[in-house]
Design a protein around this motif. Structure first.
Motif, PDB file in Angstrom:
ATOM      1  N   ALA A   1       0.834  -1.207   0.000  1.00  0.00           N
ATOM      2  CA  ALA A   1       0.000   0.000   0.000  1.00  0.00           C
ATOM      3  C   ALA A   1       0.867   1.256   0.000  1.00  0.00           C
ATOM      4  O   ALA A   1       0.542   2.242  -0.662  1.00  0.00           O
ATOM      5  CB  ALA A   1      -0.936  -0.005   1.212  1.00  0.00           C
ATOM      6  N   ALA A   2       1.974   1.222   0.716  1.00  0.00           N
ATOM      7  CA  ALA A   2       2.890   2.357   0.727  1.00  0.00           C
ATOM      8  C   ALA A   2       3.479   2.585  -0.660  1.00  0.00           C
ATOM      9  O   ALA A   2       3.589   3.729  -1.121  1.00  0.00           O
ATOM     10  CB  ALA A   2       4.006   2.134   1.752  1.00  0.00           C
ATOM     11  N   GLU A   3       3.836   1.513  -1.322  1.00  0.00           N
ATOM     12  CA  GLU A   3       4.363   1.634  -2.682  1.00  0.00           C
ATOM     13  C   GLU A   3       3.304   2.154  -3.639  1.00  0.00           C
ATOM     14  O   GLU A   3       3.589   2.987  -4.499  1.00  0.00           O
ATOM     15  CB  GLU A   3       4.898   0.283  -3.167  1.00  0.00           C
ATOM     16  CG  GLU A   3       6.161  -0.150  -2.460  1.00  0.00           C
ATOM     17  CD  GLU A   3       6.578  -1.573  -2.794  1.00  0.00           C
ATOM     18  OE1 GLU A   3       5.994  -2.178  -3.733  1.00  0.00           O
ATOM     19  OE2 GLU A   3       7.487  -2.080  -2.120  1.00  0.00           O
ATOM     20  N   ALA A   4       2.070   1.689  -3.486  1.00  0.00           N
ATOM     21  CA  ALA A   4       0.995   2.111  -4.379  1.00  0.00           C
ATOM     22  C   ALA A   4       0.656   3.590  -4.203  1.00  0.00           C
ATOM     23  O   ALA A   4       0.423   4.300  -5.176  1.00  0.00           O
ATOM     24  CB  ALA A   4      -0.253   1.259  -4.141  1.00  0.00           C
ATOM     25  N   THR A   5       0.635   4.056  -2.967  1.00  0.00           N
ATOM     26  CA  THR A   5       0.252   5.443  -2.699  1.00  0.00           C
ATOM     27  C   THR A   5       1.426   6.407  -2.749  1.00  0.00           C
ATOM     28  O   THR A   5       1.233   7.605  -2.911  1.00  0.00           O
ATOM     29  CB  THR A   5      -0.401   5.570  -1.310  1.00  0.00           C
ATOM     30  OG1 THR A   5       0.538   5.136  -0.315  1.00  0.00           O
ATOM     31  CG2 THR A   5      -1.691   4.772  -1.215  1.00  0.00           C
ATOM     32  N   GLY A   6       2.633   5.884  -2.553  1.00  0.00           N
ATOM     33  CA  GLY A   6       3.801   6.752  -2.470  1.00  0.00           C
ATOM     34  C   GLY A   6       3.991   7.350  -1.091  1.00  0.00           C
ATOM     35  O   GLY A   6       4.827   8.231  -0.892  1.00  0.00           O
ATOM     36  N   TRP A   7       3.217   6.869  -0.118  1.00  0.00           N
ATOM     37  CA  TRP A   7       3.305   7.377   1.247  1.00  0.00           C
ATOM     38  C   TRP A   7       4.319   6.556   2.028  1.00  0.00           C
ATOM     39  O   TRP A   7       4.534   5.375   1.727  1.00  0.00           O
ATOM     40  CB  TRP A   7       1.951   7.301   1.940  1.00  0.00           C
ATOM     41  CG  TRP A   7       0.889   8.153   1.301  1.00  0.00           C
ATOM     42  CD1 TRP A   7       1.078   9.218   0.466  1.00  0.00           C
ATOM     43  CD2 TRP A   7      -0.522   7.990   1.426  1.00  0.00           C
ATOM     44  NE1 TRP A   7      -0.133   9.724   0.079  1.00  0.00           N
ATOM     45  CE2 TRP A   7      -1.124   9.000   0.645  1.00  0.00           C
ATOM     46  CE3 TRP A   7      -1.324   7.102   2.114  1.00  0.00           C
ATOM     47  CZ2 TRP A   7      -2.511   9.150   0.553  1.00  0.00           C
ATOM     48  CZ3 TRP A   7      -2.694   7.242   2.016  1.00  0.00           C
ATOM     49  CH2 TRP A   7      -3.279   8.257   1.253  1.00  0.00           C
TER      50      TRP A   7
END
Length: 190
Positions: free
Chosen positions: A158-164
């Motif tokens: 999810a971090a990779e997908a959002t860039g967060w």
């Protein structure tokens, strides 16, 4: 012909048993059947994620369709890892594009039957109004909860997908799930 025969492992039920990376590689070579199998495998996750992000079945389905169209166009860029994370990242970007163009109105279908995530229930009373509860979360919490809990991505994916940052995603999931529990908790009878 590329010198390699296309081998298909198929069970008795007629299901393609190739891995997602193998299917993606075949799809990148133009094999539409391989891509169709990827769509079959991942469409429920993508539709569920996009519907929960938008709060609307119609808008969510439009985003899911755009997600798979973009995935077909960019299948050659898939570089391994979990295909579900890759396709959910595309879904997230499609959602952001739609949101940038217009702030979507949230629709609520009063006749819809909403079941919380993957928890099986036997009684109507045990079903939760998840859509309304998700609307109570901040957008960042809703996105992280939808990706990690509903779509089944890891915090890292999810971090990779959002860039967060990873810690931000973990925090939003933790706070979002806690807020959902409070919102969905039934009042105790004295």
């Amino acid at each position: 012909m590329n010198g390699r025969p296309d081998l298909y492992l198929v069970t008795d039920e007629g299901r393609d048993m190739r891995t997602d990376p193998d299917l993606a590689a075949d799809a990148a070579r133009g094999n539409e059947a391989a891509f169709a199998e990827l769509v079959r495998r991942h469409q429920a996750r993508v539709r569920g994620m996009s519907r929960r992000l938008t709060g609307s079945a119609a808008a969510g389905d439009d985003i899911a369709q755009a997600t798979f169209l973009t995935a077909w166009q960019k299948i050659g860029t898939y570089a391994g890892g979990t295909f579900s994370a890759w396709i959910c990242a595309i879904c997230w970007r499609e959602f952001l594009q739609v949101r940038r163009k217009t702030r979507p109105e949230i629709e609520f279908d009063e006749t819809a039957e909403i079941i919380p995530f993957d928890r099986p229930t036997d009684r109507q009373d045990d079903r939760m109004d998840l859509s309304r509860a998700l609307e109570q979360l901040s957008e960042a919490q809703r996105v992280c909860v939808v990706m990690c809990v509903a779509a089944g991505l890891t915090h890292r994916e999810a971090a990779e997908a959002t860039g967060w940052p990873l810690g931000t995603v973990k925090s939003h999931v933790l706070r979002g799930v806690e807020a959902l529990r409070k919102h969905l908790a039934k009042p105790e009878v004295a």
